[in-house]
Design a protein around this motif. Structure first.
Motif, PDB file in Angstrom:
ATOM      1  N   SER A 136       0.828  -1.202   0.000  1.00  0.00           N
ATOM      2  CA  SER A 136       0.000   0.000   0.000  1.00  0.00           C
ATOM      3  C   SER A 136       0.870   1.262   0.000  1.00  0.00           C
ATOM      4  N   GLU A 139       2.059   1.821  -3.469  1.00  0.00           N
ATOM      5  CA  GLU A 139       0.938   2.330  -4.274  1.00  0.00           C
ATOM      6  C   GLU A 139       0.683   3.819  -4.036  1.00  0.00           C
ATOM      7  N   LYS A 140       0.783   4.212  -2.781  1.00  0.00           N
ATOM      8  CA  LYS A 140       0.516   5.612  -2.430  1.00  0.00           C
ATOM      9  C   LYS A 140       1.704   6.529  -2.722  1.00  0.00           C
ATOM     10  N   TYR A 258       0.404   5.319   5.759  1.00  0.00           N
ATOM     11  CA  TYR A 258      -0.500   4.224   5.397  1.00  0.00           C
ATOM     12  C   TYR A 258      -1.949   4.563   5.753  1.00  0.00           C
ATOM     13  N   GLY A 260      -3.256   7.605   6.612  1.00  0.00           N
ATOM     14  CA  GLY A 260      -3.755   8.894   6.120  1.00  0.00           C
ATOM     15  C   GLY A 260      -4.312   9.778   7.219  1.00  0.00           C
TER      16      GLY A 260
END
Ligand code: AMP
Ligand code: ZN
Length: 472
Positions: A136, A139-140, A258, A260
């Motif tokens: 993740s 991805e971010k 992760y 946010g």
């Protein structure tokens, strides 16, 4: 309750995210060797914090990891895995080492009355969680691959350093040992989330991952294990002060990237136990363990008492002289507690209880001031409360302090009774005659018999527990 929050660098009122509940996380041991008594100082002080929160009525869930992979000899991602070093040292497998030293750690904790956390999770059990969170982060856009490893990109954060206006020596740990800089990193502060076979080929434990066979970095373990068991909002994260940087700084970076949103509200850091010659170490000087103290005749709870005599935010110097002083004070305290044992189960004077517990609560409400809390225990014993009330106060206070006051007092009374069974019949007979004379108010005769007893090398005296006979 007010605690010092290392993240805000202020004492703050403790308000958990969910009313009445506390989510608490503790960095567990790296199980490549015995814990030294410095490591255990941290766990003792965290134990007091947990128990005080429970004493206040919070529903606490505490989670601890066991670092059995990924913690390198330098906290800055270089050197060997500490576990691998331990295994080589003892010609065993990493898993054998992990099992042996995990058990040894909890044995030490038990001797020190440190409660086992509600959840204890070895890092090697959570590989799929690490892969999920790292994927993740990639991805971010917070993580990148370089030279076969996955790194966290600290330049993507508005604020990376959280705790960093601490003394240089507290921060040095991250870049110690003059190790070479990892040239794969885009930024100096970037850190490894996942190592692959491109590095440390001889690593014993490896897992498949989308980025190749490898193993997790140390920092990602704590973020993932905490989130797995405590969810997205953590109330208190604990650890030794050396963990502030890079370990906890990195935990915050990756967890918040992760999630946010902000992750952990309060950071509770325990300062170091040092020796006269400086920082405590497993590799140089005397390796100070609980077993070593026991072999020298010290009760582990005396060490706990010694730790509680100082505030957790001050460095503490260990020496045998200091420990001897603590042992003396502890014995005196236990002797005083022995005088209230007959109050067990009696009616408690509620008003007196409330008056006397206040000093204890004030001490711990003021940033876990354990030294002041011990003073509050003395205040109870000195007070004019009856023994039933004193007993209940000591019992409740010792639930938090956990220095075994009542058990030690009961033991000392028992050992006096046992010693009494070695008394010769002749002396017992004289003591009996003296008691009869006293009962008949014939004090001259009673004194005469006492003199005879003394002549024969024994002492008889009246105490609050009754008549005590001992060798002169
Ligand atoms: P480790 O097993 O090295 O991961 O450390 C276990 C815990 O002990 C961590 O919370 C460390 O920050 C803490 N610690 C390490 N050295 C000391 C010390 N000398 N005094 C107090 N705590 C320490
Ligand atoms: Zn940790």
């Amino acid at each position: 309750m007010y605690i010092y929050n290392s993240a805000s660098r202020k004492k703050e009122e403790f308000i958990p995210h969910t009313e009445g509940k506390v989510a608490m996380y503790t960095c567990g041991p790296t199980v490549y060797h015995y814990a030294h008594i410095g490591n255990l100082r941290s766990y003792i002080m965290e134990d007091v914090l947990e128990k005080y929160l429970r004493f206040l009525g919070y529903d606490v869930k505490r989670v601890m990891n066991i670092t059995d992979v990924g913690h390198l000899t330098s906290d800055g991602d270089t050197g060997d895995d500490k576990m691998l070093k331990g295994a080589r040292r003892e010609h065993k497998t990493v898993m054998e080492i992990a099992k042996f030293y995990t058990d040894a750690f909890f044995d030490d904790c038990q001797k020190l009355n440190i409660k086992t956390p509600d959840v204890v999770e070895p890092a090697t059990h959570c590989i799929s969680e690490f892969i999920k969170v790292i994927s993740s982060l990639i991805e971010k856009g917070y993580a990148y691959e370089a030279g076969g490893n996955i790194y966290f990109d600290t330049s993507k954060l508005e604020k990376y350093y959280i705790f960093n206006d601490f003394a240089e020596e507290d921060l040095e740990v991250g870049v110690r040992e003059g190790v070479e800089e990892d040239t794969n990193k885009r930024n100096k502060a970037d850190f490894v989330l996942w190592f692959t076979k491109s590095k440390f080929d001889d690593q014993e434990l490896k897992w498949d991952s989308p980025w190749g066979v490898g193993y997790p970095g140390w920092h990602i373990e704590c973020s993932c294990i905490s989130m797995k068991h405590l969810g997205e909002y953590l109330d208190i994260h604990c650890g030794g002060i050396d963990n502030q940087f890079p370990h906890h700084t990195n935990e915050i970076a990756q967890s918040e990237a992760y999630l946010g949103h902000p992750w952990c509200r309060y950071w509770f850091h325990i300062h170091h136990l040092n020796t006269d010659s400086g920082k405590m170490s497993k590799s140089s000087g005397e390796f100070l363990t609980v077993s070593l103290l026991e072999s020298k005749g010290y009760d582990p709870l005396v060490y706990r008492f010694f730790c509680l005599q100082s505030h957790y935010r001050k460095n503490l110097v260990f020496s045998y002289d200091n420990l001897d002083n603590a042992a003396g004070a502890y014995q005196k305290l236990v002797a005083k507690v022995a005088c209230v044992l007959d109050g067990k189960g009696g009616n408690v004077d509620k008003a007196k209880y409330d008056e006397l517990i206040k000093g204890f609560r004030d001490a711990l409400d003021g940033d876990i001031n354990t030294a002041q809390a011990i003073t509050a225990v003395y205040d109870v014993l000195k007070s004019d409360a009856d023994n039933a009330t004193k007993y209940k106060l000591i019992e409740d206070m010792d639930y938090v302090l956990s220095v075994g006051l009542i058990a030690a007092a009961e033991k000392s009374v028992k050992s006096k009774e046992n010693a009494a069974s070695d008394i010769p019949d002749e002396i017992n007979e004289l003591v009996k005659q003296r008691a009869e004379a006293r009962k008949a108010k014939d004090f001259a005769k009673a004194d005469e018999i006492r003199a005879k007893i003394t002549e024969k090398g024994w002492i008889v005296e009246e105490t609050r527990q009754g008549t005590v006979i001992r060798k002169a």
